[in-house]
Design an enzyme around this catalytic site. Structure first.
Site, PDB file in Angstrom:
ATOM      1  N   ASP A 446       1.280  -1.137   5.943  1.00 11.00           N
ATOM      2  CA  ASP A 446       0.285  -1.085   7.006  1.00 11.00           C
ATOM      3  C   ASP A 446       0.929  -1.377   8.360  1.00 11.00           C
ATOM      4  O   ASP A 446       1.628  -2.384   8.512  1.00 11.00           O
ATOM      5  CB  ASP A 446      -0.760  -2.172   6.679  1.00 11.00           C
ATOM      6  N   GLU A 475       2.808   3.635   7.457  1.00  9.91           N
ATOM      7  CA  GLU A 475       1.541   3.996   8.115  1.00  9.91           C
ATOM      8  C   GLU A 475       1.673   3.715   9.602  1.00  9.91           C
ATOM      9  O   GLU A 475       1.085   2.786  10.142  1.00  9.91           O
ATOM     10  CB  GLU A 475       0.371   3.186   7.518  1.00  9.91           C
TER      11      GLU A 475
END
Lengths: 745, 745
Positions: A446, A475
């Site tokens: 993330d 990401e």
């Protein structure tokens, strides 16, 4: 080990080479790597070259001949194939080929009818005798026979013998490489070494260091410092340590996979309560039935309670609401490892339950990917144990995350450069190692772009050293240079701007960059069609046909793609939506989706399961599970869809129709995708089939089979007609069938 | 010295960087170097960066701020200026700027009317107090005053103070760079260092090594080998040794000079006998009068007698003929140093005479360049002393040079990789050092592409370490990649294909490459208009106007050029010439000169002075000495003509008229060259003046002054008419004069 000495052959401009060799090129098992380089030599000698590679740490090189690129002006080319994930070293070895040089010069002299070639003849025989000495068995015998024949031959005979294919092949196998040069990244040191002042000439300090030589090193160092020479490894150590370009080889799944993301806590599809790991089997079965390879779970760790968010990102959380899984850590819950990143949320089950689920997935041929989100809720055990890892206010309290004027009170960011950074870096790495120990090999990371790139290089290097099959998906929806930097630092895959590329022009430009620029050597796109954070306007407005279009694009533009659950059900209720009527001006609408989607709609889902449990009918009418199953089947059966760099955009005479091809190098698997980007109107197009590229004769008929509908069309020649009705079939995924060996009318 | 630790800021894609930093970029004194790089950081911090450089071996860096390139997407730019020939190291230092980040965030919070900014205010004050601690005197006082004001200010006041230009300037001067990152070529080692297995975390091995730390190094090495980690300098030595990109700085003459080549033995201009060094003064005076900077002599060493060549390259040499000066070495002549490369031919005089001539040149502001031709005649002392340096036939005799079927019996080539190569390389280097000791600093190197590139890197590095002003001109008329490789290896200047570029298209293409590609960062063209080996067809056929055209092109397309004596006299008798009538089809003729000149003519001079003494009238009627004098004067007076990378091709509507500009960065010196390539017919053209580039208003009148004829023309606007009569003036060299501050009608 090669004896270090100045190069005899110039080897430069090696491609691909990332940042001068600072970062490895990436490939995965089954993918070749073609290396090109300028290889040339002073004078008139013929040059030969091989491409060599070996697994890092191994002594023995594999090698393959390099060939001159036609009209390449001293450019050479060779292709390496790898087995087994890990780092490889790679080099090019070039040399002045004494035999081939002799062969050419002898021929020139014979052709010019030079009289006495006795000396030249003897020289040729000697080259062959030397090769014989390097050879064994039959090869040695044959070479000795050639040498004898040449030694006693007349010039014309010698010239003929010298060009016999058998001799040429043998001489290539046992060529004299005593003066060969290897390409290395630190060849400057070789010159520094020759250039050693103070009596180095005539010495032979290149042999393995004797005790005496070791004693000399100190003296040399002094001499060097006296004249201001830069130190170098070659000077410090009599043995030169060549540094080679590297390749990182991933396992196959890194380069070819379909991902399916779901929240385990919503697996049962009821908004009343959370599901557990034990309730996730139907989701696995469904993912398997649709043909996915990877199931990816958003964070499964204990969720913080301080400043917990409620439904639709509300700052007010009702009692009993589950919170955002990205606010990780709750030391107040009873967990074996303190309630942080090394625990599962008790409401999902136990670590044992998780391992059971991983096993169930594995039994179905699925792999589980976990989310690695370095977010600490105020309740994370780190906050108590290591306050020095966090940013502090002047009054000593810990800072929450901000992007002024926005505040994120439920998350404390970490200071990766705090004085105790080594312990922090080690601990975070140990989190990934912990999950590897529990059977996980894939990590979706993330927001990696808000942590130091150097940290990722460190973490990924360390983890992949133990688990070469470990994979990391970045990401990073951020600026292109940061995305590439993360890929270079080691990320296996990267999210892309795919969701915001909706026009023919922008898709063509972007995928040309992703598949055919330097980026393609290090950054592997993973085309998520939606995510829990991104419900693109195109899907919100376009409904079911739009979901099919985006599924086809994601599944066929690149070999790695994914969907977040609900996509297959065409879930498209956004939190907010403008009154634009896209059907009025499709071109402008697509363009807005590309460049300024925020004027159209927020991308947040309504009632996003980031904040709540989700009611769902997993067999909702109108779902596109069949299309997705067909797409994943087509991907599995067609090697052309399993590769990244084989994408070709074709010409279609309608700017709402995107047309592209994926072709294997041998042209034995050819896919043609034709997609109507306008999901409100039927569009026609003439598509041009690049006959030369596909090696089709101009008059050769062929058939295309739509893998989405099983319909077949007899096509002919370059230009063919296509009509796409978005309600019936907004896209074709054609496989081309050659009609050779069939009688055609 | 910076403490090694993982980078905080990403610094990548530094340009120019030659082969990943393997070779230095070249500049000369007076030339700036603009460096660009991607500089960015994780998260939302503001980034600052400086460009730093220092002379190699010095500790202190010079630095200048880098600025973001407008719309450059994290691209930054800075310009370095150097003083004093030698190697420089260069780096970029970037850091997350805590003050600027605070300033922006504070402003965002004030703008959003956030209530309590006490903590933020304190934080800002602390940043300024830290800067005050770094500063002295008035700066420290001012910073402390700012800190006090901020500490007690209301948010709006703080926000205003934070943006005061004085504070911003002070904070930029004393910015907090504790977490700054430097760009290095070996940054991978930093990660390897962090990544040290076996309990490195928590240690602080980055401090200067204590005896205990040194003892540990051995253990660490063992641990590393156990897990198969590659060794690196950072791991072997607790102090990381950063490697920086390098710049090689030459003295000014390397980048801006006019060369005049003559054979000392022909100085007196009589074919009866050879001249001596003492007879060369009139040549020096003439070269000086024409405005040249360098006088270059072909080899001045003893000439071999074995297989000596006669007039016009005859294999039969009459008694008394002087031989080819490139067949070097005669151990049978009485010379102080054995009759090889460290002697002058006795017929030219003594070493003392040579030193006298160098002094005479120097007194006139001229520098002498010598030819360094590694050719050994069979009579060279090396042949006797070191037969192992040469190639041997199977029967043990020494091989003469060949390019089958051609034979060069008067020259023995050297084997640079013979087992005794170190002694050979040292000896050849000592030849150059010998002439440096005798006052020579410029060497024109004959056929460097037939000797190993590595040898040149070694030789040039070693010579320039003692004599940073030493210059080497590469006479490599060979494939482009070899020419660039030699430049990268250290050659100061290079001959080019200029003599074979005669059409507008080919001149434009070639000079765009020479001045604006990566090549321009390492390879400095020296545009010789003719050489003793090259009398181009264009000159043979075109006569006097062609000599003027080529002189103008050579002198103005690049800042370094040269002519070989006789050019100024328009000597154009070739050894052989075809019956082509170029005036019939000028375009085809020019094209043939470019691509296939051999169908037109051999390029050898008739009665070339390579093989004989030469009769010459140095004041021959029709000479172009005046034009050359004017060209050299224009070069001296116009800085725009002294630079390489400031060449712009302009548009002229006639493909026989070449039009180009040279402009200084400040646009205070603007030259426009208009050249009629057709030396048989008058040509007209409209030339377009790029007003924006020159910062001329559309209605601003201006004057152009022809520096070859002193004629002046009033021009206006973008399009202006030019007519060039080859007999009268085949070219204009215009200097543009702005008419500002004058009254115009």
């Amino acid at each position: 080990m090669m004896v270090p000495r100045p190069p005899t052959v110039v080897i430069q401009n090696v491609t691909p080479l990332i940042d001068g060799g600072r970062y490895p090129v990436k490939r995965c098992i089954g993918e070749d790597l073609t290396i090109e380089a300028d290889v040339f030599k002073d004078g008139h000698d013929e040059v030969s070259a091989v491409l060599k590679w070996r697994k890092s740490g191994e002594a023995r090189w594999h090698e393959t001949p390099m060939l001159p690129v036609p009209n390449g002006q001293d450019r050479w080319k060779g292709t390496a194939a790898f087995f087994g994930a890990g780092f490889y070293e790679l080099t090019i070895e070039g040399w002045g080929d004494t035999f081939r040089t002799w062969q050419h010069e002898f021929h020139a002299k014979v052709a010019a009818q030079q009289s006495d070639l006795t000396s030249e003849t003897l020289e040729g025989a000697q080259f062959i005798e030397r090769a014989a000495a390097l050879a064994d068995g039959e090869d040695a015998t044959r070479l000795r026979a050639f040498a004898a024949e040449i030694r006693s031959g007349f010039p014309m005979e010698v010239d003929d013998l010298a060009h016999s294919p058998e001799l040429e092949a043998l001489m290539a196998s046992y060529s004299d490489r005593r003066e060969a040069t290897e390409f290395t990244l630190n060849s400057a040191e070789l010159i520094a070494f020759v250039d050693l002042p103070g009596g180095a000439f005539g010495e032979r300090p290149l042999d393995p260091p004797s005790p005496a030589a070791k004693a000399k090193t100190g003296k040399r160092k002094e001499a060097r410092e006296a004249v201001g020479v830069q130190p170098s490894a070659a000077l410090d150590d009599p043995r030169y340590n060549p540094t080679y370009p590297r390749v990182w080889l991933d396992r196959e799944l890194a380069g070819n996979a379909a991902w399916y993301e779901f929240f385990p806590r919503s697996a049962a599809g009821t908004g009343e309560r959370g599901s557990t790991f034990r309730e996730c089997l139907p989701r696995l079965d469904d993912a398997k039935a649709m043909g996915f390879d990877v199931v990816y779970f958003p964070p499964i760790h204990p969720v913080g309670v301080t400043a917990r968010k409620g439904r639709n990102n509300s700052v007010n959380c009702e009692p009993g609401e589950p919170g955002v899984p990205y606010a990780i850590g709750n030391r107040h819950q009873k967990c074996p490892n303190g309630g942080g990143h090394k625990d599962v949320a008790p409401e999902l089950g136990t670590l044992g339950d998780f391992e059971w689920l991983v096993k169930q997935a594995s039994d179905r041929g699925l792999e589980v990917a976990l989310d690695f989100a370095i977010n600490c809720s105020p309740d994370h055990p780190y906050v108590e144990a290591h306050p020095e890892w966090f940013y502090q206010r002047p009054d000593g309290t810990i800072k929450y995350a901000e992007n002024p004027p926005k505040k994120y009170q439920d998350v404390y960011p970490l200071n990766f450069h705090n004085p105790n950074w080594r312990v922090l870096w080690d601990e975070l790495t140990s989190v990934v190692e912990f999950w590897c120990d529990h059977g996980v090999r894939i990590f979706r990371v993330d927001n990696p772009h808000t942590k130091p790139v150097a940290f990722w290089e460190y973490l990924i290097t360390r983890v992949q050293r133990r688990w070469p099959g470990a994979m990391f998906l970045s990401e990073a929806f951020t600026k292109p240079k940061m995305m590439r930097a993360l890929a270079k630092a080691g990320y296996t895959q990267s999210y892309t701007y795919f969701t915001w590329r909706n026009t023919k022009v922008s898709l063509t430009e972007y995928f040309t960059e992703l598949c055919h620029s330097d980026a393609a050597e290090v950054m592997r796109p993973n085309l998520f069609a939606n995510t829990p954070d991104i419900l693109p306007s195109y899907l919100q407005y376009g409904g079911r046909p739009a979901f099919i279009v985006r599924a086809v694009l994601a599944a066929t533009l690149a070999p790695v793609y994914g969907i977040y659950s609900g996509f297959e059900l065409c879930e498209n209720e956004g939190l907010w939506k403008s009154g634009v009527d896209p059907a009025q001006d499709v071109r402008r609408f697509l363009h807005l989706c590309d460049t300024d989607y925020k004027v159209l709609a927020k991308e947040e889902y309504l009632d996003s399961e980031k904040y709540q449990w989700k009611d769902r009918d997993w067999e909702k009418p109108g779902n596109i599970k069949d299309t997705i199953t067909r797409l994943n089947g087509a991907r599995r059966e067609n090697r052309a869809l399993q590769q990244l760099r084989n994408l070709h955009f074709g010409r279609a005479d309608n700017d709402l129709v995107l047309y592209y091809l994926k072709v294997t190098p041998a042209r034995d698997n050819i896919l043609l995708m034709v997609v109507n980007l306008d999901v409100w109107h039927t569009q026609d197009a003439i598509v041009e089939v690049p006959l030369e590229l596909l090696r089709l004769a101009p008059d050769e008929p062929y058939e295309v089979e739509d893998l989405l509908s099983d319909e077949r069309y007899r096509w002919h020649g370059r230009r063919n007609f296509v009509r796409l009705d978005p309600q019936r079939s907004p896209a074709h995924v054609f496989r081309l069938h050659r009609q050779t060996n069939r009688t055609t009318r």
